[in-house]
Structure formats: C-alpha cells, structure tokens
Design an enzyme around this catalytic site. Structure first.
Site, mmCIF file in Angstrom:
data_model
loop_
_atom_site.group_PDB
_atom_site.id
_atom_site.type_symbol
_atom_site.label_atom_id
_atom_site.label_comp_id
_atom_site.label_asym_id
_atom_site.label_seq_id
_atom_site.Cartn_x
_atom_site.Cartn_y
_atom_site.Cartn_z
ATOM 1 N N TYR A 56 -0.264 3.084 -8.769
ATOM 2 C CA TYR A 56 0.569 3.126 -7.565
ATOM 3 C C TYR A 56 1.974 3.515 -8.016
ATOM 4 C CZ TYR A 56 -3.079 0.889 -4.789
ATOM 5 O OH TYR A 56 -4.256 0.616 -4.124
ATOM 6 N N HIS A 94 -5.148 9.671 -3.699
ATOM 7 C CA HIS A 94 -6.060 8.911 -2.836
ATOM 8 C C HIS A 94 -5.424 8.577 -1.493
ATOM 9 C CE1 HIS A 94 -8.404 5.414 -1.405
ATOM 10 N NE2 HIS A 94 -9.406 6.025 -1.995
ATOM 11 N N HIS A 95 -4.230 7.988 -1.509
ATOM 12 C CA HIS A 95 -3.516 7.762 -0.255
ATOM 13 C C HIS A 95 -2.013 7.668 -0.518
ATOM 14 C CE1 HIS A 95 -4.010 3.335 -1.195
ATOM 15 N NE2 HIS A 95 -2.746 3.330 -0.782
ATOM 16 N N HIS A 132 -5.916 -3.373 8.528
ATOM 17 C CA HIS A 132 -5.622 -3.758 7.144
ATOM 18 C C HIS A 132 -6.252 -5.102 6.794
ATOM 19 C CE1 HIS A 132 -3.383 -3.979 3.371
ATOM 20 N NE2 HIS A 132 -3.082 -5.235 3.673
ATOM 21 N N HIS A 169 -7.830 -7.070 2.785
ATOM 22 C CA HIS A 169 -7.972 -6.869 1.350
ATOM 23 C C HIS A 169 -9.450 -6.670 1.024
ATOM 24 C CE1 HIS A 169 -3.772 -8.679 0.232
ATOM 25 N NE2 HIS A 169 -3.706 -7.509 0.826
#
Length: 605
Positions: A241, A273-274, A422, A424
C-alpha cells in the site's frame, strides 16, 4: 460335461478371434471419441444465423498478474445474456475460466478449452467437491467464435444470467463475481482427467452486471487534476500500500468534482489492484510531504487525518460520474489543500518496475445546484460487537434511526446515488435497505458475494430518496464467516471486523455518520449471564470488553444468546456531525427499529 468341442474348426476359431478383436476396437474407439456435448473448435464456422454479440466489449479486466489472460464482456439486458471475450496471449494445451461462490476451485461453474492431442474442444463444465472436472450435460455456454489473431487466441462466447442448471453460477445484479482461471499444462484425452488443484490457477473479482445507463456529458469548462504516484518503483513483494501526499493548486476556488477515472501506467494493469484518494482534515494546516509505504511506522502521523474519501477505484471499474445536479466539493475556504493517494499493488510475481498510476479528477469551477456528500452507515467501529468463532454464518446489523434522520436531514430529504460497501476479511455479504413505516421499501445496495479485496463505489440503478418526515430508517446488515477462527472477532485490526456503507448523496448535510452499536449495559448483562452458567465467580466489568469476549467458552448456546442480544437489546446511536460531535439529543438506550415486512432484492432490472 464337455467344455470344448474337439470337432471345432480352425475357421471357427479365426472368426471368434477377429469378432472379439473388433469388439475391443469398438470399445477403445468409443472411449476416445469426441465428447458428445463439447464443441469441436476446428469445425466451428460462422454462419449468418449466428447472433452477433453487442459490440464493443466495454468492460474488461486482466485476469493473471502477467496480463496474459484478459476478459472482456458486454451485457444484453433485453436477452438476459452476457457476452464474453477471452484473450489468451499464448495458448498451449488449453485454458479454464469459471465462477464460484467465493473463488473456490471446488463446486465451480466452468468453461474449458482443451487439446485432446488431435483436436481442440470447448465445453461447459463443472468441478466437484474435490476439484475434479466433468462436462456438463446442459451446455449453457455457447461458443460464437474461436480465432487466432496476431496478439493472441480469442474465444467469444455467451451464457444466460440464470441457466436453471443447479451446477451453474447465478450471475446476480450488482453482486461481486469471483472469476477463477487456469492454464492447462498437458493434453487431455478426456476432460475427466482434469483436476483444478493440479494446474496453475488464480482468481479475479469483477462487477459483471452493471447499470445500463449512458454516461452523462461533462460541462465545457471541465478541468482535470491528476493525483498519481510520483513514478515510484513498485516493491518486489506481493502486497504494497503506497501513500503519497499531494497539494491542491494554490488559491484553488471551490469547485465541483463531476467525474473521476483511473490512470494506470501501461504494463501495470495487472498489478495495480485498487486506488483511493482521501481529503485531509481542514483542521490540519500543514501535512508534510510523503511518498512511501502506508504501513511504514515512521510515516508522518498527520497522514492519519486524511480519511475523507474523494474517489475510489478497483480493478475493472469504470469512470465514476456524478448526477447532473450535484458535484463533490473540492478547494475553496474551509477545505483542506492536501490530498492523500493510496495505491494497492498486488504483485505476486515480485515484478519491480516504475509506476505513476492514480486517479484523474474532472472538476468544474461552475458550481452545480447541490454539493454532494458522503455519509457512513452501519456499525460503529468498536470492539463492543464481536463475532463468535467457528461460525458459518453470523449477522451484525447497524441502524440509522428515524430519530437521527429527523434530527439531521432537511425536510425534503436526501437522494442517495452511489455507495461503497466495506468490511474486513470475514465479511461475505452486505445489505443496506430503506425502511418506511416498519416495511422495507427499497434496497439501497446489496452484495452477498462481497469481498474486502474488491471495494469500489457503485452507482445505484435508481436514486433512493430518504424522507425524514416519513420516519425513514436505513439498516445495514453484514454477513460474516469465522469458521477458520478459534477466537472471537472484534477490535480494530484487519483481522477484526467492520460493517459500513459509505453512501454518496445530495444535498450535503452536516450528518457525517449515522451508526449504532449494542447498548454496553445490556452487553454487560450478557457477560454476567454467560459467566454465571456453571461458574462460581464472575470477573465481568473488571476487564475490557475484548478480554471478556476472549474468556468466554464458545459453544452453540453462547453464540445464539449473543445473536439474540444483538437483535433485541437497545442500541446506542452515533448521530454525528461533520465536526465529530453528536447532534443534540438523547442517543443511548434507544429501541431497535422494528421491521415487519422484508423486501426481496430483484435479480435483474
């Protein structure tokens, strides 16, 4: 008893021998004959009667990290069919494409192209609980074209959304589809020789059925701002990230973001990926420059104040357009001059290369009628509402009550036009619904194949009008699976859980967060009750909630009582202003909204 006749002639023996040999040859030929349901690719010919697919193929995504396998598709809502084009850069012995509930290789709906050694075949297939593949007796994937071109081998085929075949995957409206793929490493005399666990496979997630609406026209004075990584070197590790702080132009007047889209460095389409862009808090005057890992413990602490989502993109997503009457405000007095870019690189092949990917914001200084806003629905991020271990299915529900909507929303209400779900890792499904008069009126957003690895903002097929004067309630329900966990799930890490829907709406209000959690006093009563079942002493209240959860002896009874508590006990509401302060009023010990009629989500428009 005489078994052999001494008078039998040599001619008779010869006839018997060749008859048996012929029968054996028939059996052998039958065992290696072409599959009865598969299509011989070499004999496929285009005919004028063959239905042509709706062109072009507007949706596409790379499937494997090298980009050697690419899927493109288009949708025919009129015929309830989806057309797919699979491009294979280099094809050797064949390829597998499929769909399953959560990307499993078992019990998957498949389409396979394989080389038998003499011919190539295409067929609708399925895998069993051990990954063994069989040809489907009902062939619902229809091959339209198979052709070798200069840049690869192309397969063009179609299938219905719903096939009524219990072995086929049901492609649902607005739901995440877990696409699996694989490359065959040898010829197959029979498809039944294939086991998916023995070949190179992978998974990609896409939103396959999308709203059938034309893209709005952008205003003539639109400008662009690229928020992109500064030509970073992608680390040679599987997951990264990357964070980057970017300043807005000096003295930028208030503008409206009317559209945004991804900007991906060519060659990196299978690695990026995003991407998300966050606005920093206006209360933080200066955010230091930073370009590095978001997980670096030495990163500036002020990056943690950059959490207001401006844009979110995931692999395969299209450009995001705001409604004609609204735009997301950026710049001007009272706003932050700093943006935080976050790029997720998924790099399983450990490829090291430069990247300057990000988001292109399209904005206009000609303000539209309404400011758009973003509001959080669901559960308060707290360890109070834990999920028991070893649960195949467990639900948590968060409420935005009528008391909060009546307190914080304008009398004309708000219009929800998009949302971003959203959770996890344990989250498998999310559903937000509008309730009026105790009855579910509209499903705002639902995805029962949700994955935390594929989170993007999704435009609603129809705007949802929330009317406070009608006593409207918004309920967000999340589904979890903790079968692989031995301890309760509840806390603040990625292995813990969230249940949130970030709704995008207009006109913007001061209501930033409308969420709930079970009343702590009633949760304490639960701990008291469970701990006194066979125990002489209760330590309830002497330790933290997380510790109390971890000390429980989890069994079916403990889990069922907790589930009952969550569904019936009073709740604490967080009806928060953008300043993070509660709106005036009493928000603790509130009754759970009653729902007397449940609305079924339509499969298709």
């Amino acid at each position: 008893m005489r078994i052999f006749n001494r008078n039998i002639r040599l001619q008779d023996v010869t006839v018997l021998y060749f008859t048996a040999l012929a029968a054996l040859m028939v059996i052998l030929v039958a065992s290696y004959q072409a599959p009865t349901n598969a299509v011989d690719v070499s004999s496929l010919k285009s005919t004028p009667s063959s239905p042509l697919p709706p062109l072009p193929m507007p949706f596409r995504v790379p499937l494997d990290p090298r980009g050697e396998l690419q899927l493109a598709w288009n949708i025919s809502y009129a015929n309830q069919e989806i057309y797919m084009a699979l491009k294979v850069a280099q094809i050797r012995y064949g390829v597998v494409l499929g769909m399953s509930d959560r990307g499993e290789l078992t019990n998957a709906d498949l389409v396979v192209l394989w080389d038998s050694g003499t011919k190539s075949y295409f067929g609708d297939a399925w895998s069993d609980s051990e990954g063994h593949v069989s040809l489907d007796s009902q062939q619902d994937y229809k091959l339209i074209e198979a052709k070798q071109k200069t840049d690869g081998f192309y397969l063009l085929f179609k299938r219905p959304f719903s096939t009524c075949d219990p072995r086929d995957y049901l492609i649902e409206q607005d739901g995440t589809v877990h696409v699996i793929y694989g490359f065959l490493d040898q010829r197959l005399a029979s498809l039944e020789q294939l086991n998916l666990s023995r070949i190179h496979t992978g998974i990609q997630r896409v939103l396959m059925l999308r709203p059938d609406t034309p893209s709005p026209t952008l205003p003539p004075d639109v400008q662009t701002l690229d928020v992109v990584a500064p030509n970073v070197i992608i680390p040679s590790q599987e997951t990264t990230y990357w964070c980057f702080i970017q300043k807005l132009p000096e003295n930028m007047p208030k503008s409206h973001i009317v559209m945004y889209e991804s900007v991906i460095t060519p060659g990196n389409e299978a690695i990026v990926h995003h991407i998300e862009v966050f606005e920093c808090s206006p209360d933080v005057r200066d955010v230091p420059e930073y370009s590095g890992s978001c997980d670096d413990k030495m990163k500036p602490g002020k990056l943690n104040f950059c959490r207001h989502v401006l844009a979110a993109w995931a692999m395969g997503a299209e450009a995001f357009y705001y409604p004609p009457d609204a735009g997301l405000p950026m710049g001007g007095p009272g706003s932050s001059r700093f943006l935080r870019l976050e790029v997720h690189y998924h790099n399983p092949l450990l490829i090291s290369r430069h990247d300057a990917s990000g988001i292109r914001l399209h904005y206009t200084p000609s303000l539209r009628r309404y400011d758009a806003g973003i509001m959080e629905l669901g559960l308060v991020y707290t360890p109070i509402m834990a999920i028991p271990p070893k649960q195949q299915t467990f639900y948590l529900t968060g409420y935005c009550t009528s008391k909060c909507t009546q307190t914080a929303l304008p009398s004309g209400g708000i219009y929800i036009f998009a949302s971003q779900l959203h959770t996890h890792l344990a989250g498998h499904g999310v559903r937000t619904v509008l309730v009026r008069g105790g009855k579910e009126l509209e499903v705002v957003q639902e995805d029962q194949h949700f994955s935390t690895h594929y989170q993007t903002i999704r435009v609603l097929r129809k705007m949802v009008n929330v009317l406070p004067l009608q006593g409207d309630v918004l309920i967000t329900k999340c589904t979890y699976n903790t079968e692989d966990r031995s301890k309760p799930t509840g806390g603040f890490g990625i292995m813990e859980e969230m249940c949130v829907n970030y709704i995008h709406y207009y006109p913007r209000t001061q209501l930033e967060l409308c969420k709930s959690h079970v009343d702590p006093g009633y949760l304490q009563k639960y701990f008291n009750f469970i701990n006194f079942q066979g125990n002489d002493q209760c330590v309830c209240g002497e330790v933290s909630v997380t510790e109390q959860y971890s000390q429980l002896q989890w069994d079916m009874f403990t889990g069922e009582v907790l589930d009952s508590l969550y569904n019936t006990a009073p709740i604490s509401m967080h009806c928060n202003q953008s300043s993070a302060r509660l709106f005036p009023g009493e928000w603790d010990n509130q009754p759970v909204p009653v729902v007397t009629a449940v609305l079924e989500k339509p499969r298709y428009p």
